[in-house]
Design an enzyme around this catalytic site. Structure first.
Site, PDB file in Angstrom:
ATOM      1  N   GLU A 168       0.854  -1.197   0.000  1.00  0.00           N
ATOM      2  CA  GLU A 168       0.000   0.000   0.000  1.00  0.00           C
ATOM      3  C   GLU A 168       0.890   1.248   0.000  1.00  0.00           C
ATOM      4  OE1 GLU A 168      -1.582  -1.453   3.635  1.00  0.00           O
ATOM      5  OE2 GLU A 168      -0.727   0.180   4.826  1.00  0.00           O
ATOM      6  N   LYS A 170       2.860   4.608   1.038  1.00  0.00           N
ATOM      7  CA  LYS A 170       3.408   5.156   2.283  1.00  0.00           C
ATOM      8  C   LYS A 170       3.023   6.636   2.274  1.00  0.00           C
ATOM      9  CE  LYS A 170       7.597   5.375   5.042  1.00  0.00           C
ATOM     10  NZ  LYS A 170       7.492   6.768   5.444  1.00  0.00           N
ATOM     11  N   ASP A 172       2.602  10.400   3.063  1.00  0.00           N
ATOM     12  CA  ASP A 172       3.593  11.337   3.590  1.00  0.00           C
ATOM     13  C   ASP A 172       2.885  12.429   4.387  1.00  0.00           C
ATOM     14  OD1 ASP A 172       5.982  12.510   4.054  1.00  0.00           O
ATOM     15  OD2 ASP A 172       6.263  13.298   2.031  1.00  0.00           O
ATOM     16  N   TYR A 281      -4.282   2.797   8.602  1.00  0.00           N
ATOM     17  CA  TYR A 281      -3.713   1.630   7.928  1.00  0.00           C
ATOM     18  C   TYR A 281      -3.181   0.530   8.837  1.00  0.00           C
ATOM     19  CZ  TYR A 281       0.171   4.812   8.830  1.00  0.00           C
ATOM     20  OH  TYR A 281       1.025   5.679   9.426  1.00  0.00           O
ATOM     21  N   LYS A 377      11.206   3.318  -0.373  1.00  0.00           N
ATOM     22  CA  LYS A 377      11.181   4.775  -0.509  1.00  0.00           C
ATOM     23  C   LYS A 377      11.369   5.193  -1.966  1.00  0.00           C
ATOM     24  CE  LYS A 377      12.006   7.334   2.803  1.00  0.00           C
ATOM     25  NZ  LYS A 377      11.199   8.225   3.633  1.00  0.00           N
ATOM     26  N   CYS A 471      14.984  50.572  -4.274  1.00  0.00           N
ATOM     27  CA  CYS A 471      14.408  49.631  -5.236  1.00  0.00           C
ATOM     28  C   CYS A 471      15.464  49.285  -6.290  1.00  0.00           C
ATOM     29  CB  CYS A 471      13.184  50.264  -5.888  1.00  0.00           C
ATOM     30  SG  CYS A 471      12.585  49.275  -7.281  1.00  0.00           S
ATOM     31  N   CYS A 474      13.738  50.954  -9.845  1.00  0.00           N
ATOM     32  CA  CYS A 474      13.539  52.397 -10.048  1.00  0.00           C
ATOM     33  C   CYS A 474      14.377  53.236  -9.079  1.00  0.00           C
ATOM     34  CB  CYS A 474      12.057  52.749  -9.941  1.00  0.00           C
ATOM     35  SG  CYS A 474      11.451  52.690  -8.249  1.00  0.00           S
ATOM     36  N   CYS A 489       8.636  48.709  -2.673  1.00  0.00           N
ATOM     37  CA  CYS A 489       8.836  49.899  -3.490  1.00  0.00           C
ATOM     38  C   CYS A 489       7.436  50.484  -3.661  1.00  0.00           C
ATOM     39  CB  CYS A 489       9.428  49.509  -4.843  1.00  0.00           C
ATOM     40  SG  CYS A 489       9.326  50.839  -6.039  1.00  0.00           S
ATOM     41  N   CYS A 494       6.683  52.222 -10.935  1.00  0.00           N
ATOM     42  CA  CYS A 494       7.963  51.511 -11.060  1.00  0.00           C
ATOM     43  C   CYS A 494       7.808  50.478 -12.175  1.00  0.00           C
ATOM     44  CB  CYS A 494       8.310  50.834  -9.733  1.00  0.00           C
ATOM     45  SG  CYS A 494       9.688  49.694  -9.845  1.00  0.00           S
TER      46      CYS A 494
HETATM   47  S1  IVH Z   1       2.718   0.775   8.951  1.00  0.00           S
HETATM   48  C1  IVH Z   1       4.328  -1.056  12.896  1.00  0.00           C
HETATM   49  N1  IVH Z   1       1.719   1.782   6.783  1.00  0.00           N
HETATM   50  O1  IVH Z   1       5.618   5.655   7.921  1.00  0.00           O
HETATM   51  C2  IVH Z   1       4.293  -0.414  11.567  1.00  0.00           C
HETATM   52  N2  IVH Z   1       3.150   3.166   8.073  1.00  0.00           N
HETATM   53  O2  IVH Z   1       8.572   4.935   9.178  1.00  0.00           O
HETATM   54  C3  IVH Z   1       3.295   0.644  11.473  1.00  0.00           C
HETATM   55  N3  IVH Z   1       3.401   5.455   7.190  1.00  0.00           N
HETATM   56  O3  IVH Z   1       5.581   5.990  11.373  1.00  0.00           O
HETATM   57  C4  IVH Z   1       3.463   1.496  10.292  1.00  0.00           C
HETATM   58  N4  IVH Z   1       2.108   5.176   5.436  1.00  0.00           N
HETATM   59  O4  IVH Z   1       3.762   7.204  10.118  1.00  0.00           O
HETATM   60  C5  IVH Z   1       2.519   2.008   7.837  1.00  0.00           C
HETATM   61  N5  IVH Z   1       0.714   2.556   4.845  1.00  0.00           N
HETATM   62  C6  IVH Z   1       1.495   2.767   5.892  1.00  0.00           C
HETATM   63  C7  IVH Z   1       2.124   4.006   6.108  1.00  0.00           C
HETATM   64  C8  IVH Z   1       2.955   4.172   7.223  1.00  0.00           C
HETATM   65  C9  IVH Z   1       2.871   6.035   6.109  1.00  0.00           C
HETATM   66  C10 IVH Z   1       4.336   6.122   8.119  1.00  0.00           C
HETATM   67  C11 IVH Z   1       4.007   5.932   9.573  1.00  0.00           C
HETATM   68  C12 IVH Z   1       5.263   5.381  10.176  1.00  0.00           C
HETATM   69  C13 IVH Z   1       6.301   5.648   9.146  1.00  0.00           C
HETATM   70  C14 IVH Z   1       7.302   4.526   9.136  1.00  0.00           C
END
Ligand code: IVH
Length: 736
Positions: A168, A170, A172, A281, A377, A471, A474, A489, A494
């Site tokens: 799934e 990650k 941000d 999640y 990542k 400025c 001018c 300015c 100008c």
């Molecule tokens: S699972 C025990 N699933 O990424 C594991 N983490 O460095 C629980 N994060 O602190 C985390 N998307 O804040 C998980 N689909 C996802 C995520 C996720 C973002 C973040 C989360 C965690 C960090 C891991």
């Protein structure tokens, strides 16, 4: 019966509880929030009945429950399903009625009533709270080899030749934990250091994708801790940064900072305005009623995501995918990275989780990370560079902006060489010096940002940045208002300001005059062809044709673009005027409330402040603009030149039958420009999505439609139309 653990006590539930919670495989309807077609119909009828009674007069207080049910249902359609079934206005009417009835009968207010998200301001500090199960972070991987190696280790530890993985995004954003006890949301906390976070329950309640109550009882769950990520969508972030910029405040680097900063604001009302969203999640632990015999087990992580989804949470149920080989996992991650920019929110990678919960438990964790999951990542959107010099640019409002020139830094496929430093305070706060090594970030289409300088790498040759006193264009002395961070300015004539005003007027989000970009405006200004905004509509094309580099075709296109701009809707013209603090959103709000641009001559500051989200600063700026004789004369000239000062679009949006329907365009359409097609959708009450997802209703394809079409076909629920069928749809909509 199990007793609930006390927060902060040492009574940490054992992982066993976490794994073998009952899982009721019942019909959608019985599970409460997952509305079946019949339930949707019922809720619509219920809403209709309530609305009908409302038009006859206030509802009777006995109808609190159906009213709350209806409001929860419509919140779910709006925030989770992205498919509203009533207009904002109709929702507000019902909501206000509930507020009114609860004010009359405070004894009937329940903690999960839709009105209970709004809360009074918080005290000074957020209380520290201990997580019952520590919130671990994930091990990182950066390429296919890392994943292959991790898969090998997992198989070795599990002593298995094949493992099922759930993959799934990650997300941000800002990590959170939420706890539900007896179906009610009782605590929301930040991740903090993983062991202790801050109690932000009141702010969490402002996030509409987190339900105030959920029917965990149906699954035999008495207490549950769920983890997730709070996000600000790219769209909300852009609007938020635009507002900061309009006020000459430094914008934020990325939506993650915006989300985590917002969660720690002491005023929940401001949190509510920021439109945060959340994906949940992971289940940290749960405590279930072991006497319940109707329950079956949740065996896998994907089962858990499904349960959360069914209970009304936004889990990555639709984004996740399950695979049996690491090669398929890698292919999915690689493909996902390619569509990263098309998602409405930021993700910085993928998370690969062993799907079987029993196996997860067996694999256990190191002191830092679970062994059953790994983050993949994506390519970093940060790079280091060196700050070589600072230039000072004069904007259309006279604000002088320092712009850093850095050694070319390749980030996310773009080479960054110039970065705004916003104002003197920003430079001071970041302690930036010429010659410094700096960390640069550029998230998606977000403007590049200097995160920090590496002061530890200085060798003593670095020079402080000197702000000019005159400025740079001018040479008039610069002034600084006490309450502001910018130097300005104030010479309205100008040259820099005039040129910038014209550039802004033509820009993509304003009048969208293609072929009249920065360089052309500067050149035409030098040649005396352009001197102010109306002169755009008097350009001497016969002379331009004689200039080097201007072919007959490009001049014809420019002529056409200028002509087309005359029909731009009023909100674009209002935004194009470059009035201070009036960004696109504010311009839309104002335009929606007037019939003609010059109506604004008659509006008082107080009247303007009545409009949504318009405070005294914006109202005063608008008032001043429309009480300046030169500006009014310019607007009269523009009207004579054929520009549209009437509001032709008023009342149209959100009224059409496309209301709530989502569209996306891909490829080149035979006749319509992308912007024209998108406007047609919006004018008929539909909205445009930024990427293909299950939330998309229509994909309109033109020539060379690529991966979006493939993806839409895979999802299967998206209607694919060509331009002709799209126009028919709009026509039916307009006629209907
Ligand atoms: S699972 C025990 N699933 O990424 C594991 N983490 O460095 C629980 N994060 O602190 C985390 N998307 O804040 C998980 N689909 C996802 C995520 C996720 C973002 C973040 C989360 C965690 C960090 C891991």
């Amino acid at each position: 019966m199990l007793s609930l653990p006390e927060f902060g006590s040492e009574q940490i539930p054992q992982p066993k509880n976490r794994l073998y919670c009952g899982y009721l495989k019942a019909s959608n309807e019985r599970n409460g929030i997952m509305y079946s077609a019949t339930a949707i119909k019922k809720m619509q009828e219920q809403t209709e009945a309530l609305r009908k009674q409302l038009t006859d007069g206030p509802l009777a207080s006995l109808q609190l429950t159906p009213l709350r049910e209806a409001l929860r249902f419509h919140e779910h359609q709006y925030y989770i399903r992205n498919s509203p079934l009533i207009s904002d206005f109709e929702y507000d009417q019902l909501y206000k009625e509930l507020e009114r009835m609860e004010a009359l009968h405070p004894e009937l207010i329940s903690p999960d009533s839709p009105t209970q998200r709004v809360a009074p301001g918080l005290g000074n500090d957020f209380k520290k709270v201990r997580h019952l199960v520590p919130m671990l972070s994930l091990e990182n991987s950066y390429n296919a080899n890392d994943l292959i190696e991790w898969d090998r280790k997992v198989k070795e530890l599990a002593n298995k030749s094949q493992i099922e993985y759930c993959v799934e995004p990650k997300f941000d954003g800002a990590g959170i934990s939420v706890i539900y006890e007896n179906d009610l949301l009782t605590r929301g906390a930040t991740r903090g250091d993983g062991a202790e976070g801050e109690d932000i329950t009141t702010n969490i309640k402002q996030i509409h994708s987190i339900p105030l109550s959920a029917n965990f009882k149906r699954y035999g769950i008495r207490q549950i801790e769920i983890r997730g990520e709070v996000l600000m969508t790219k769209k909300s972030f852009k609007a938020f940064n635009e507002k900061l910029l309009e006020e000459n405040l430094p914008p934020l680097a990325n939506p993650r900072n915006a989300a985590s900063g917002t969660l720690r604001i002491k005023d929940p009302k401001i949190v509510a305005q920021r439109n945060l969203e959340a994906f949940l999640y992971h289940i940290g632990y749960w405590v279930h009623d072991s006497n319940d015999t109707t329950l079956t087990d949740i065996q896998t992580h994907s089962d858990a995501l499904h349960m959360l989804w069914e209970l009304g949470f936004r889990s990555p149920e639709q984004e996740k995918k399950v695979f049996l080989t690491i090669d398929d996992v890698i292919a999915f991650c690689t493909a996902y990275e390619l569509q990263r920019d098309e998602l409405p929110y930021e993700i910085d990678g993928m998370v690969i989780k062993v799907n079987d919960l029993t196996l997860q438990e067996q694999l256990g964790m190191t002191s830092h990370h679970p062994r059953w999951a790994i983050a993949y990542k994506f390519k970093a959107r940060q790079a280091s560079s060196r700050l070589r010099s600072v230039e000072f640019q004069v904007g259309r409002t006279g604000a002088v902006t320092p712009v850093a020139k850095i050694d070319p830094a390749p980030i996310g496929g773009v080479t960054v060489t110039s970065i705004s430093l916003h104002n003197e305070d920003f430079i001071r706060e970041k302690d930036l010096r010429i010659g410094d090594a700096v960390l640069v970030e550029r998230a998606g289409d977000v403007i590049p940002y200097i995160v920090k300088s590496f002061s530890e790498l200085r060798n003593g040759d670095e020079q402080p940045i000197q702000f000019p006193v005159n400025c740079p264009v001018c040479h008039d002395p610069l002034t600084k208002n006490e309450a502001e961070a910018v130097w300005r300015c104030v010479n309205i004539n100008c040259k820099a300001q005039v040129v910038e005003r014209i550039i802004h007027f033509n820009s993509k989000d304003a009048m969208d005059i293609r072929g009249l970009g920065d360089a052309h405006v500067r050149k035409f200004f030098e040649l005396g062809f352009l001197k102010d905004i109306p002169s755009i509509y008097h350009l001497p094309f016969d002379q331009i044709r004689k200039l080097e580099g201007y072919g007959a075709k490009s001049v014809e296109n420019l002529q056409q673009a200028i002509e087309t701009s005359k029909t731009q809707p009023l909100h674009r013209l209002l935004y194009a005027l470059g009035i201070r603090f009036v960004g696109e959103t504010t311009a839309k709000t104002i335009a929606a409330n007037i019939n003609h641009l010059l109506d604004l001559e008659q509006k008082t500051v107080e009247e303007l402040q009545q409009l949504e989200d318009i405070g005294p600063k914006v109202a005063t700026a608008v008032f001043n603009f429309f009480h300046n004789a030169d500006n009014i004369e310019m607007l009269h000239k523009l009207e004579q030149l054929g520009l549209q000062l009437n509001n032709n679009y008023r009342h149209s949006s959100t009224q059409g039958n496309l209301n709530g329907k989502t569209f996306l365009f891909t490829g080149t359409l035979p006749t319509l420009k992308r912007s024209e097609a998108e406007r047609l959708v919006e004018d008929n009450g539909g909205s445009i999505l930024s990427g293909v997802s299950s939330k998309l209703n229509f994909l309109i394809v033109g020539e060379d439609a690529g991966s979006k079409l493939e993806k839409a076909k895979k999802i299967g629920t998206i209607e694919v139309l060509d331009e002709v069928s799209f126009l028919k749809l709009i026509q039916n909509n307009t006629e209907g």
